[in-house]
Design a protein around this motif. Structure first.
Motif, mmCIF file in Angstrom:
data_model
loop_
_atom_site.group_PDB
_atom_site.id
_atom_site.type_symbol
_atom_site.label_atom_id
_atom_site.label_comp_id
_atom_site.label_asym_id
_atom_site.label_seq_id
_atom_site.Cartn_x
_atom_site.Cartn_y
_atom_site.Cartn_z
ATOM 1 N N LEU A 86 47.903 33.694 54.302
ATOM 2 C CA LEU A 86 46.502 33.718 53.886
ATOM 3 C C LEU A 86 45.632 34.482 54.871
ATOM 4 O O LEU A 86 45.866 34.461 56.086
ATOM 5 C CB LEU A 86 45.985 32.291 53.709
ATOM 6 N N LYS A 87 44.648 35.162 54.312
ATOM 7 C CA LYS A 87 43.717 35.976 55.083
ATOM 8 C C LYS A 87 42.299 35.450 54.883
ATOM 9 O O LYS A 87 42.000 34.826 53.856
ATOM 10 C CB LYS A 87 43.783 37.425 54.601
ATOM 11 N N PRO A 88 41.411 35.739 55.808
ATOM 12 C CA PRO A 88 40.018 35.296 55.621
ATOM 13 C C PRO A 88 39.417 35.778 54.307
ATOM 14 O O PRO A 88 38.602 35.061 53.697
ATOM 15 C CB PRO A 88 39.304 35.904 56.835
ATOM 16 N N GLU A 89 39.826 36.945 53.855
ATOM 17 C CA GLU A 89 39.276 37.473 52.602
ATOM 18 C C GLU A 89 39.796 36.734 51.372
ATOM 19 O O GLU A 89 39.347 36.983 50.256
ATOM 20 C CB GLU A 89 39.556 38.973 52.467
ATOM 21 N N ASP A 90 40.727 35.810 51.548
ATOM 22 C CA ASP A 90 41.172 34.966 50.446
ATOM 23 C C ASP A 90 40.243 33.771 50.236
ATOM 24 O O ASP A 90 40.400 33.020 49.274
ATOM 25 C CB ASP A 90 42.589 34.443 50.698
ATOM 26 N N THR A 91 39.297 33.598 51.132
ATOM 27 C CA THR A 91 38.354 32.492 51.009
ATOM 28 C C THR A 91 37.560 32.613 49.719
ATOM 29 O O THR A 91 36.931 33.645 49.451
ATOM 30 C CB THR A 91 37.389 32.481 52.210
ATOM 31 N N ALA A 92 37.582 31.557 48.905
ATOM 32 C CA ALA A 92 36.912 31.573 47.605
ATOM 33 C C ALA A 92 37.113 30.232 46.917
ATOM 34 O O ALA A 92 37.942 29.425 47.341
ATOM 35 C CB ALA A 92 37.477 32.684 46.717
ATOM 36 N N ASN A 93 36.364 30.042 45.863
ATOM 37 C CA ASN A 93 36.668 28.975 44.913
ATOM 38 C C ASN A 93 37.724 29.501 43.954
ATOM 39 O O ASN A 93 37.574 30.603 43.403
ATOM 40 C CB ASN A 93 35.424 28.565 44.135
ATOM 41 N N TYR A 94 38.766 28.731 43.774
ATOM 42 C CA TYR A 94 39.866 29.134 42.899
ATOM 43 C C TYR A 94 39.830 28.281 41.627
ATOM 44 O O TYR A 94 39.709 27.048 41.695
ATOM 45 C CB TYR A 94 41.203 28.961 43.611
ATOM 46 N N TYR A 95 39.942 28.964 40.502
ATOM 47 C CA TYR A 95 39.885 28.321 39.201
ATOM 48 C C TYR A 95 41.129 28.663 38.395
ATOM 49 O O TYR A 95 41.618 29.793 38.465
ATOM 50 C CB TYR A 95 38.668 28.799 38.410
ATOM 51 N N CYS A 96 41.595 27.718 37.596
ATOM 52 C CA CYS A 96 42.596 28.056 36.597
ATOM 53 C C CYS A 96 41.929 28.026 35.220
ATOM 54 O O CYS A 96 40.913 27.348 35.018
ATOM 55 C CB CYS A 96 43.798 27.122 36.646
ATOM 56 N N ALA A 97 42.493 28.795 34.320
ATOM 57 C CA ALA A 97 41.959 28.899 32.971
ATOM 58 C C ALA A 97 43.103 29.140 32.000
ATOM 59 O O ALA A 97 44.119 29.755 32.359
ATOM 60 C CB ALA A 97 40.932 30.022 32.881
ATOM 61 N N VAL A 98 42.921 28.689 30.778
ATOM 62 C CA VAL A 98 43.961 28.831 29.755
ATOM 63 C C VAL A 98 43.527 29.872 28.736
ATOM 64 O O VAL A 98 42.394 29.862 28.226
ATOM 65 C CB VAL A 98 44.269 27.473 29.083
ATOM 66 N N TYR A 99 44.446 30.809 28.446
ATOM 67 C CA TYR A 99 44.219 31.789 27.393
ATOM 68 C C TYR A 99 44.480 31.133 26.043
ATOM 69 O O TYR A 99 45.155 30.107 25.964
ATOM 70 C CB TYR A 99 45.152 32.984 27.578
ATOM 71 N N ASN A 100 43.950 31.742 25.001
ATOM 72 C CA ASN A 100 44.149 31.123 23.687
ATOM 73 C C ASN A 100 45.430 31.599 23.009
ATOM 74 O O ASN A 100 45.667 31.273 21.852
ATOM 75 C CB ASN A 100 42.933 31.357 22.790
ATOM 76 N N ILE A 101 46.235 32.381 23.746
ATOM 77 C CA ILE A 101 47.537 32.804 23.240
ATOM 78 C C ILE A 101 48.563 32.665 24.356
ATOM 79 O O ILE A 101 48.226 32.213 25.460
ATOM 80 C CB ILE A 101 47.510 34.257 22.724
ATOM 81 N N ASP A 102 49.781 33.105 24.076
ATOM 82 C CA ASP A 102 50.860 32.917 25.042
ATOM 83 C C ASP A 102 50.995 34.078 26.033
ATOM 84 O O ASP A 102 51.943 34.114 26.814
ATOM 85 C CB ASP A 102 52.187 32.701 24.317
ATOM 86 N N ARG A 103 50.035 34.993 26.012
ATOM 87 C CA ARG A 103 50.114 36.154 26.906
ATOM 88 C C ARG A 103 48.831 36.275 27.720
ATOM 89 O O ARG A 103 47.791 35.743 27.355
ATOM 90 C CB ARG A 103 50.355 37.424 26.080
ATOM 91 N N CYS A 104 48.929 37.050 28.796
ATOM 92 C CA CYS A 104 47.837 37.110 29.769
ATOM 93 C C CYS A 104 46.757 38.116 29.388
ATOM 94 O O CYS A 104 46.415 39.017 30.172
ATOM 95 C CB CYS A 104 48.395 37.423 31.157
ATOM 96 N N HIS A 105 46.232 38.005 28.215
ATOM 97 C CA HIS A 105 45.091 38.821 27.829
ATOM 98 C C HIS A 105 44.368 38.136 26.694
ATOM 99 O O HIS A 105 44.897 37.246 26.035
ATOM 100 C CB HIS A 105 45.538 40.243 27.439
ATOM 101 N N GLY A 106 43.119 38.576 26.476
ATOM 102 C CA GLY A 106 42.353 37.980 25.398
ATOM 103 C C GLY A 106 41.417 36.896 25.891
ATOM 104 O O GLY A 106 41.208 36.731 27.103
ATOM 105 N N PRO A 107 40.845 36.159 24.969
ATOM 106 C CA PRO A 107 39.861 35.132 25.331
ATOM 107 C C PRO A 107 40.464 33.970 26.113
ATOM 108 O O PRO A 107 41.635 33.614 25.935
ATOM 109 C CB PRO A 107 39.344 34.642 23.976
ATOM 110 N N LEU A 108 39.617 33.391 26.952
ATOM 111 C CA LEU A 108 39.988 32.190 27.703
ATOM 112 C C LEU A 108 39.323 30.990 27.042
ATOM 113 O O LEU A 108 38.127 31.002 26.769
ATOM 114 C CB LEU A 108 39.536 32.324 29.153
ATOM 115 N N ASP A 109 40.106 29.953 26.825
ATOM 116 C CA ASP A 109 39.602 28.802 26.077
ATOM 117 C C ASP A 109 38.954 27.737 26.943
ATOM 118 O O ASP A 109 38.057 27.030 26.486
ATOM 119 C CB ASP A 109 40.748 28.166 25.285
ATOM 120 N N ALA A 110 39.427 27.574 28.171
ATOM 121 C CA ALA A 110 38.903 26.497 29.013
ATOM 122 C C ALA A 110 39.135 26.817 30.475
ATOM 123 O O ALA A 110 40.093 27.539 30.814
ATOM 124 C CB ALA A 110 39.567 25.167 28.657
#
Length: 121
Positions: A86-110
């Motif tokens: 880890l580096k100082p520039e990794d400092t942040a709030n980290y969030y997870c989110a779920v896509y509305n499909i099975d692939r990593c693109h498109g709208p996020l549902d939550a």
């Protein structure tokens, strides 16, 4: 009710490691892609990593490639983000989110509520 809860954020020294968890409820996580995002003060939110459910393929931002690893435990309905070197520039709030499909693109549902990672000596 769809819910995502992140945990594992902490204060860590540069070069250290953390593992973030994203526990899902209200839906079957194995059917959907899950992304990890972060936002540092004064900066735009960026996607750090993502894991699909269709074929398990993963995505990493260039800034974390080789240091972070995303994984999922479908039995526990949980996605993890292992963060090493880890580096100082990794400092942040980290969030997870779920896509509305099975692939990593498109709208996020939550989104989860976030967990704070601070990298500092």
């Amino acid at each position: 009710q769809v819910q995502l809860v992140e945990s594992g954020g902490a204060l860590v020294q540069p070069g250290g490691s953390l593992r973030l968890s994203c526990a899902a409820s209200g839906f079957t996580l194995s059917y959907y892609a899950i992304g990890w995002f972060r936002q540092a003060p004064g900066k735009e939110r960026e996607r750090v990593s993502c894991i699909s459910s269709s074929d398990g393929s993963t995505y990493y931002a260039d800034s974390v490639k080789g240091r972070f690893t995303i994984s999922r435990d479908n039995a526990k309905n949980t996605v993890y983000l292992q963060m090493n070197s880890l580096k100082p520039e990794d400092t942040a709030n980290y969030y997870c989110a779920v896509y509305n499909i099975d692939r990593c693109h498109g709208p996020l549902d939550a989104w989860g509520q976030g967990t704070l990672v601070t990298v500092s000596s």
